[in-house]
Each structure stands twice: as structure tokens, then as C-alpha cells.
Design an enzyme around this catalytic site. Structure first.
Site, short mmCIF file in Angstrom:
data_model
loop_
_atom_site.label_atom_id
_atom_site.label_comp_id
_atom_site.label_asym_id
_atom_site.label_seq_id
_atom_site.Cartn_x
_atom_site.Cartn_y
_atom_site.Cartn_z
N GLU A 203 5.07 2.94 8.73
CA GLU A 203 4.35 1.68 8.59
C GLU A 203 5.40 0.60 8.32
OE1 GLU A 203 -0.11 2.79 7.06
OE2 GLU A 203 1.36 2.36 5.52
N HIS B 61 -2.62 -9.00 4.50
CA HIS B 61 -2.37 -7.97 5.51
C HIS B 61 -2.39 -8.66 6.87
CE1 HIS B 61 -2.69 -4.35 7.91
NE2 HIS B 61 -2.55 -3.61 6.83
N ARG C 173 5.28 -6.65 5.54
CA ARG C 173 3.99 -7.30 5.75
C ARG C 173 4.00 -8.82 5.61
NH1 ARG C 173 -0.27 -3.50 2.76
NH2 ARG C 173 0.14 -1.98 4.39
N HIS D 215 -5.26 -8.95 0.99
CA HIS D 215 -5.37 -7.49 0.99
C HIS D 215 -5.05 -6.89 -0.38
CE1 HIS D 215 -5.27 -3.45 2.60
NE2 HIS D 215 -4.00 -3.28 2.29
N ARG E 21 4.47 -5.85 -1.57
CA ARG E 21 4.33 -4.39 -1.65
C ARG E 21 4.66 -3.73 -0.31
NH1 ARG E 21 0.29 -1.04 -0.20
NH2 ARG E 21 -1.37 -2.59 -0.14
C1 SIN Z 1 -2.99 -0.06 6.10
O1 SIN Z 1 -3.50 1.00 6.48
O2 SIN Z 1 -2.45 -0.86 6.86
C2 SIN Z 1 -3.04 -0.40 4.64
C3 SIN Z 1 -2.09 0.41 3.90
C4 SIN Z 1 -1.66 -0.32 2.66
O3 SIN Z 1 -2.34 -1.21 2.18
O4 SIN Z 1 -0.57 -0.01 2.17
#
Ligand code: SIN
Length: 518
Positions: free
Chosen positions: A126, A241, A290, A351, A386
Site C-alpha cells: 500500500e 484518504h 497518502r 479518513h 499515518r
Molecule cells: C485502505 O484500505 O486503503 C485503508 C487502509 C488504512 O486506512 O490504512
């Protein structure tokens, strides 16, 4: 700030005694309850159903070092980099090192993480992660699966009583320590006398117009801790997000999330002209941290007529996509979008909150007997932004640590002289829903992805007026209390954002100099 929102003058209430009270049924609260010794009686309160929490909605997964080519140091460095240098290094070291054993515990209690053909944990990437280290379950239903397993495990503990539809309103203190909590349940008020209160009540998303948080995320735990005198920290760091599903009806409730894991599996972002803009913006392109992706999408949207950008993963194998992202696939179909073929309209939405109630590395706040973990807490792990899927990990590590702190503390019952009767409030007419909508609008307009000192001061001036009006008002309903909690925390966010004059991580000021990040 008023000290209490509960005022039971002229009302009956029922008194109970418990060793430990926990507020919140997400991963942090449940994991703490799971780790409490059986000798301690525990009441766990959640204001809706057990599964109604941000944890249950977590799609992407949980970050932990499990692959052979990964190292604690890499996870540590990725977390520090995403946090723009403001993370507490000890806290990061701790979650990274303790992560893998929490995963083992979760497996032991029955969590079905996705496994590969050889029976090993599957991992993905991610944003901001240099390695494959995101574990998932049910494809994109990781939170739901972890909460399911934990709820079952906690439900079989004889010492823990789960209270649904139970709204916790105020922390009561005697001298310098916690002595109870007031709770509205089954149409009655209750005073739970306890020397140990753990706030694990989640985030603040509902103070924003667009958020992935459920409608219960009204900042209650953070506000109640602040009213009791606990210190809040890093409140200006709000995470947006990058990829909330854009639909016109998103406003004012909850936006559906398109997991970052989708970009981890190769999804590409394009603007209205069809240009892939993230490649120019950051070396990690779509997998940049992010805050960077969100700001870039925001900038793209300012320069085009459409209020969203497009996410596309249609080049992947359709069978893989449906199996890997079943929740997203079905939700998008409800909106007429087939992710195996179509672009997904997305934009940044609130988020997560990096700040919260300040704790030490064992979950203790400055108030004796008051602990905090999960999103409501500021342990210092996240700094100014985060790293993806570190929040679920933090819930486990600090949930367990809080339980250990409580278990190691003396169980003397404080001589509780708390009477939830202040008699200091008066009837004032106000339109709760209209004020909540106004608050959401203010936060989006003046304290969003991009802010300036002038905007923040304008926002604070109006939020301050609403707060002043509510200061001595009688709060007749749970919704009135939620409004009061949201206004209290919104004012704290605005004040903190005004104080931090530089741009760093998720706090981006058009009038601020960027902090050197080395
Ligand atoms: C996501 O699935 O993009 C959210 C994961 C997160 O908030 O770390």
C-alpha cells in the site's frame, strides 16, 4: 470547555461497580478486553452494534513484517518517512517489533487471514510501504474478519459484559483519578463506578462533510477525555484518504472507501484529460504516501470541471479482481460501476485522525486510571501522516499494552463520591441537526486538505460561537451530546492547526513554509 455533558439533576440513575470499563467495540477495545485477566470484571460499551466501527470497515489490511525479505528496520523507516519526521521513534519501534506476535495471536483466536497456495500469509503493498507487508482477510474485508474473530473470543470470556446501544457520556473523577463513567443505556442513565477506564472509541470523521468513518464517529471519547483534563496532541493532523468513491449522495454521512490496496495491485489514477498525473508528482507514483496522493488529486480537481479523478484497474484479470476485492466489486456494481471494466470515480475524503488523547507507551493518559488506545489516542506512532494499515496494527499492540497496564495496577476501588448531578445547565433552543451540518461545512471549507491561517481563524470564530452557546446548554438527547463533542473537538483541531504555522505531513498550509524533512 464545560466539564460534563451529563447532568442528571432530577433524574433517576442506576449505580454499578466494575473493575474496568472500556468504551468502544473496535479492534483496540476488543483486543484490550481479550487480554484482561479473568479475575477482573469488565463492562465494554458501544453506542451502536458491536460491529459498527471504523475497524470493521477496514479493507486494506494490517501491516506487519512477515515476509523473508522484509525487516523491522524497513517497516520502521517507511513509518517514519510517512510521518514526515514527527513520529515518536520509540512508539514506532515498538509497534513494528511487536506486530508479528499480535498477528499470531489473532490467528490463534481464529482470524482467517488470506493464505497463498502454500498456506503462508499473503501480503500486498500500500502507499508508502517499500515492501509487501499488508496482510488481508476475505480479500478486502480484513477489519470485518478481525472484529468477528475477536468478538467471538471476547464473548466467551465470563468476566466481560458487552453492552450495545450504550452511550458513554462523561468520565467522572475524584481528586486526581478516575472514579466512574456515565452511560445511557436502555432508556436509562447509569453510573459505572470504576478505577480503570479505557477509551477506545475511535475517530472524529463525522465532523467532516465527506468521510469514510461510520456515522458513530463523533469524537465522543476524545471530547470526554479532554473535558476531564486529559491532554490532546497533534490534533491538526487529519488524514484524507485519496480514494473515496465519488457519488453525489456521499455528503454528510459516510463515503465508501476504495482501498489503497487496489493501487497496491496496480490501479492507476488519471485526471479528466486521461493523464496519469502521479508519475510526475512522486517517485512512488500511485503508491506515494497518502497525504501526497490526496493533495495531488485535490490539485487536479481544482484544474478540471469534474469533481473527481478516475481510478482504473481494468487491465487486471477479472477473476482475480472479484476474488481480491469482493466488497469493492459489489459496492461499485450497486452504483453501476464494473471495476473489471470501468473507471472508478474517486476523490479525497477524511479518513483518520493522527492526533488524539496523549498517552505514554503503555496507553496511560495524564489522569490516573484513564487509558486510551486506537484512533482516539495519540501514541506518537503516526506523526504527521499515518502509513497505510498501521492503524489496525496500533490497535492491537496498544490494546494489549493497555490491558497489561490495567492488570498490573492496584485494583483498589476509589472512594467514589461522584454524583452525576451538576444542576448548572439551562434550557436553550437550538437546532442540533442544522448545527451539525454547519459544522461539517466549516471543517471542509476551512480545515481541509489545504488550509491557511486566515481560513482556520474564520472557522474557529464560528465554531467558537457554537461552542459558547452550548457551554451552559441543557443537552436533552444523545444527538445533542454528540454535537457538543464534535464542536469541542473541532475547536481543538482548528486551534492546533492555527498554532502549527508550517506545512508538514497532512497539515498543509498555503501560507506555511514546508518543514525540512531529513
Ligand atoms: C485502505 O484500505 O486503503 C485503508 C487502509 C488504512 O486506512 O490504512
Amino acid at each position: 470547555m464545560r466539564r460534563h455533558i451529563t447532568d442528571l439533576a432530577g433524574k433517576d440513575y442506576i449505580t454499578h461497580d466494575v473493575d474496568v470499563a472500556i468504551i468502544g467495540s473496535g479492534l483496540a477495545g476488543l483486543y484490550a478486553a481479550y487480554h484482561l485477566p479473568d479475575a477482573l470484571s469488565c463492562a465494554l460499551f458501544t453506542k451502536s452494534k458491536m460491529q459498527t466501527s471504523s475497524s470493521s470497515l477496514a479493507q486494506g489490511g494490517i501491516a506487519a513484517v512477515t515476509e523473508k525479505d522484509d525487516q523491522f528496520l524497513y517497516h520502521y523507516m517507511d513509518t517514519i518517512t510517512a510521518g514526515a519526521g514527527l513520529c515518536d521513534e520509540d512508539a514506532v519501534r515498538l509497534i513494528v517489533r511487536e506486530g508479528p506476535s499480535e498477528i499470531e495471536t489473532m490467528q490463534k483466536i481464529g482470524t482467517r487471514f488470506d493464505l497463498n497456495g502454500e498456506g503462508r500469509l499473503m501480503t500486498t503493498r500500500e502507499g508508502g510501504h517499500g515492501m509487501h507487508r499488508i496482510l488481508h482477510a476475505g480479500g478486502d474485508a480484513t477489519g470485518q474478519e478481525m472484529v468477528r474473530a475477536l468478538e467471538k473470543a471476547v464473548g466467551s470470556k465470563p468476566n466481560v459484559r458487552l453492552h450495545e446501544n450504550a452511550f458513554a457520556a462523561d468520565v467522572w473523577t475524584c481528586g486526581d483519578r478516575v472514579c466512574g463513567v456515565t452511560v445511557f443505556e436502555r432508556n436509562e442513565w447509569h453510573l459505572y463506578r470504576t478505577g480503570h477506564l479505557l477509551i477506545a472509541s475511535g475517530g472524529i470523521g463525522q465532523i467532516y462533510r465527506y468521510t469514510t468513518n461510520p456515522v458513530v464517529a463523533t469524537a465522543d471519547g476524545i471530547a470526554m477525555a479532554a473535558r476531564a483534563g486529559a491532554k490532546l496532541k497533534d490534533m491538526e493532523f487529519i488524514q484524507f484518504h485519496p480514494t473515496g468513491l465519488y457519488t453525489p449522495e456521499n455528503r454528510n454521512r459516510q463515503c465508501f472507501l476504495i482501498s489503497e490496496a487496489m493501487r497496491g495491485e496496480g490501479a492507476i489514477l488519471r485526471n479528466q484529460k486521461g493523464q496519469r498525473f502521479m508519475k510526475k508528482a512522486h517517485p512512488l507514483a500511485e503508491l506515494a504516501p497518502r497525504d501526497i496522493v490526496s493533495r495531488e488529486i485535490y490539485a487536479q480537481i481544482q484544474n478540471q470541471t469534474l469533481p473527481y479523478v478516475r481510478l482504473n484497474i481494468a487491465s487486471a484479470d477479472p477473476d482475480f479482481l472479484i476474488k481480491r476485492f469482493p466488497t469493492i466489486y459489489h459496492k461499485c456494481l450497486e452504483h453501476g460501476i464494473d471495476i473489471t471494466r470501468d473507471d472508478i470515480p474517486v476523490g479525497p475524503v477524511q479518513h483518520y485522525m493522527m492526533g488524539g488523547v496523549q498517552t505514554d507507551l503503555w496507553g496511560s493518559t495524564q489522569i490516573r486510571g484513564l487509558y486510551c488506545c486506537g484512533e482516539a489516542a495519540c501514541t506518537g506512532v503516526h506523526g504527521a501522516n499515518r502509513l497505510a494499515s498501521n492503524s489496525t496494527l496500533e490497535c492491537l499492540v496498544f490494546g494489549r499494552r493497555c490491558a497489561q497496564t490495567i492488570a498490573g495496577s492496584a485494583m483498589e476501588s476509589p472512594a467514589c463520591s461522584a454524583e452525576p448531578v451538576t444542576g448548572e445547565n439551562r434550557a436553550i433552543a437550538f437546532d442540533t441537526e442544522a448545527l451539525i451540518i454547519e459544522l461539517k461545512g466549516i471543517m471542509v471549507k476551512y480545515c481541509g486538505i489545504v488550509r491557511s491561517g486566515e481560513q482556520l481563524r474564520t472557522g474557529l470564530s464560528r465554531v467558537g460561537e457554537i461552542g459558547k452557546m452550548l457551554e451552559k446548554a441543557k443537552l436533552n438527547t444523545i444527538r445533542d451530546m454528540e454535537l457538543c463533542n464534535m464542536v469541542t473537538v473541532a475547536a481543538e483541531i482548528l486551534r492546533s492547526a492555527i498554532k502549527r504555522r508550517i506545512s508538514v505531513g497532512s497539515h498543509y498550509r498555503t501560507d506555511g513554509e514546508a518543514q525540512a524533512n531529513d
